[in-house]
Design a protein around this motif. Structure first.
Motif, mmCIF file in Angstrom:
data_model
loop_
_atom_site.group_PDB
_atom_site.id
_atom_site.type_symbol
_atom_site.label_atom_id
_atom_site.label_comp_id
_atom_site.label_asym_id
_atom_site.label_seq_id
_atom_site.Cartn_x
_atom_site.Cartn_y
_atom_site.Cartn_z
ATOM 1 N N ALA A 47 -0.091 12.725 1.778
ATOM 2 C CA ALA A 47 1.184 12.005 1.614
ATOM 3 C C ALA A 47 2.319 13.019 1.443
ATOM 4 N N LYS A 49 5.439 12.916 1.027
ATOM 5 C CA LYS A 49 6.523 12.767 0.054
ATOM 6 C C LYS A 49 6.227 13.446 -1.286
ATOM 7 N N ASP A 68 0.454 11.511 5.997
ATOM 8 C CA ASP A 68 0.996 10.177 5.786
ATOM 9 C C ASP A 68 2.489 10.336 5.529
ATOM 10 N N VAL A 70 6.653 8.610 5.404
ATOM 11 C CA VAL A 70 7.409 7.399 5.088
ATOM 12 C C VAL A 70 8.817 7.405 5.685
ATOM 13 N N THR A 91 4.005 5.149 7.480
ATOM 14 C CA THR A 91 3.821 3.999 6.586
ATOM 15 C C THR A 91 5.103 3.723 5.815
ATOM 16 N N ARG A 133 -0.348 -2.999 7.047
ATOM 17 C CA ARG A 133 -0.487 -2.750 5.607
ATOM 18 C C ARG A 133 -0.623 -4.077 4.881
ATOM 19 N N HIS A 180 -4.775 -1.322 6.387
ATOM 20 C CA HIS A 180 -4.387 -0.362 5.363
ATOM 21 C C HIS A 180 -4.034 -1.069 4.058
ATOM 22 N N HIS A 182 -2.412 0.279 -0.013
ATOM 23 C CA HIS A 182 -2.118 1.357 -0.973
ATOM 24 C C HIS A 182 -1.682 0.634 -2.221
ATOM 25 N N SER A 185 -0.164 4.043 -7.684
ATOM 26 C CA SER A 185 -0.428 5.441 -7.981
ATOM 27 C C SER A 185 -1.256 5.636 -9.240
ATOM 28 N N SER A 217 -4.111 5.452 -1.489
ATOM 29 C CA SER A 217 -4.344 6.466 -2.503
ATOM 30 C C SER A 217 -4.210 5.871 -3.891
ATOM 31 N N GLY A 218 -3.836 6.720 -4.832
ATOM 32 C CA GLY A 218 -3.722 6.282 -6.206
ATOM 33 C C GLY A 218 -4.732 6.992 -7.080
ATOM 34 N N GLU A 259 -4.952 8.520 1.808
ATOM 35 C CA GLU A 259 -3.654 9.215 1.858
ATOM 36 C C GLU A 259 -3.286 9.803 0.507
ATOM 37 N N PRO A 260 -4.030 10.768 0.045
ATOM 38 C CA PRO A 260 -3.734 11.321 -1.275
ATOM 39 C C PRO A 260 -2.507 12.237 -1.274
ATOM 40 N N GLY A 261 -1.673 12.083 -2.282
ATOM 41 C CA GLY A 261 -0.569 13.007 -2.488
ATOM 42 C C GLY A 261 -0.855 13.791 -3.760
ATOM 43 N N LYS A 262 -0.635 13.063 -4.875
ATOM 44 C CA LYS A 262 -0.833 13.648 -6.200
ATOM 45 C C LYS A 262 -2.171 14.362 -6.370
ATOM 46 N N TYR A 356 5.744 15.240 -6.546
ATOM 47 C CA TYR A 356 6.944 14.487 -6.919
ATOM 48 C C TYR A 356 7.841 15.258 -7.880
#
Ligand code: PLP
Length: 410
Positions: A47, A49, A68, A70, A91, A133, A180, A182, A185, A217-218, A259-262, A356
């Motif tokens: 992700a 972002k 991923d 946005v 997304t 989604r 999809h 999501h 988080s 994700s999350g 879609e992992p970010g964190k 973030y």
């Protein structure tokens, strides 16, 4: 990373500065991939972002991750970093049809999250494969600010609207190639996530030409001692079994997407700042640093906890501090925090500063956004220069339309 490495970076590149340790990103990526190694086709789309520096995107690309995105700008950053368009999923939420069409023309996978755009896009481009989604209405998290699965969420198309989706798909003849979700988080509970997955599987059965199911994700990483962390290994085992069973039932080996970010970047990041002033009031000792919520807004915006260590004096006697920024507002990073004794000029490090943090930075109070450094193979690489005064003014248009008020002649 050792404190000495961080201190050397602050010395070389100045403060405040963001530092990312590539080895943490790599090991988190491998952890997640390993947890799902019994699934034939797995796709991790990072992700963007969370942290969108080109060097980070290149690192993700080298690991085999997709992206991923946005916004069309994130898509362009991904392409600039060398990521293939078919390795990117778009997304967005609340984005115009025109932007979605432009991204689609670039060869990027489109993910649509509302019925209006679905109908318009499907009518105009029935041949373009589209992912949908879904909002399964499952709240995976405890914090309602970041759990987006609830009934009035602006994200996703409600599972209660499946009949409407199906009617649009049938009427337009469009091709749905992915499903999809999501849910937010904050996945605290694997069982809650698995429950949402069951809803996704049920939904998937309505579509005959799927290539993938994307579980969003999350994943939770610890920000402080005692924090709950998603047990990725246990989660991998449980979802793998369900996913493989579902594929048999569906009659096709689908791709399992995340879609992992964190999860990938949070713990890799450190934010280093210098203490300008130690100030005592009747009840509090403030440590005022050369930064503020313009650089790291999560504590002010979400009440997030970031661990703070005094890397100039890590073994000193611990005392209680409120760590505050220089922005002319209540600009508080931490209250009543136990930190090794601080002297003016010390460098403190905020932990979990990968996700973030820089990506939410601004120029508020006309401050420069900080530099970013990537620590890779025991070497520091500058991956973003600190801004300069010119950056603050370069888009401003100098107008010469005012005349100075002069005193009336007496
Ligand atoms: C932000 C976002 C993610 C990443 O969430 P994390 O909690 O950082 O892992 C994934 N998918 C979508 C659609 C997002 O908007």
């Amino acid at each position: 990373m050792e404190n000495a490495n961080l201190l050397a970076i602050a010395k070389e590149f100045g403060s405040p500065v963001y530092v990312y340790d590539s080895s943490t990103i790599v090991s988190q990526y491998e952890r997640l991939t390993n947890a799902f190694k019994q699934v034939k086709h797995v796709k991790l789309n990072y992700a963007v972002k969370a942290l969108s520096n080109l060097a980070i995107l290149k690192l993700m690309n080298s690991l085999g991750a997709g992206l991923d995105t946005v916004s069309i700008q994130e898509v362009k950053l991904g392409l600039l970093a060398g990521v293939a368009p078919n390795n990117i999923i778009f997304t967005p939420n609340g984005v115009s049809l025109a932007e979605i069409e432009k991204v689609s023309e670039m060869g990027v996978q489109i993910n649509i999250d509302n019925l209006s755009i679905l109908e318009q896009f499907g009518t105009k481009h029935p041949d373009v494969p589209v992912c949908i989604r879904i909002n399964p209405h499952v709240m995976a998290g405890g914090n309602s600010n970041i759990s987006v699965g609830h009934i009035d969420s602006k994200f996703g198309i409600s599972i209660h609207q499946i009949p409407h989706i199906l009617r649009i798909v049938e009427n337009t003849g469009m091709n749905i190639n992915g499903i999809h979700m999501h849910t937010g988080s904050d996945i605290l509970d694997i069982d809650v996530f698995l429950y949402a997955s069951e809803i996704l599987f049920e939904t998937a059965k309505n579509f005959k030409n799927l290539d993938f199911i994307d579980f969003g994700s999350g994943f939770k990483v610890p920000y402080k001692e005692g924090d709950i962390e998603t047990n990725i290994e246990e989660f991998g085992q449980k979802l793998t079994k369900r996913f493989n069973d579902f594929c048999k039932e569906y009659g096709k080996e689908l791709i399992l997407g995340f879609e992992p970010g964190k999860f990938l970047v949070s713990e890799a990041g450190y934010f280093l700042a210098e203490v300008n002033v130690v100030k005592q009031t009747t009840s509090t000792v403030f440590a005022g640093i050369d930064s503020g919520f313009n650089h790291l807004i999560r504590p002010m915006l979400y009440n997030s906890y970031h661990g703070i260590i005094n890397i100039s004096n890590p073994k000193g006697r611990e005392r209680f501090y409120s760590v505050v920024g220089y922005i002319c507002e209540t600009d508080t990073f931490a209250t009543n925090r136990r930190i090794s004794e601080i002297t003016e000029g010390d460098i403190i490090a905020f932990k979990n500063a990968g996700a973030y943090c820089f990506s939410m930075a601004s120029n508020y109070n006309s401050r420069f956004r900080p530099a970013e450094v990537l620590w890779h193979n025991n070497e520091a690489h500058l991956i973003r220069k600190r801004e300069t005064f010119e950056d603050l003014t370069k888009n401003q248009v100098d107008v010469d339309i005012f005349t100075k008020v002069t005193e009336p002649a007496s």
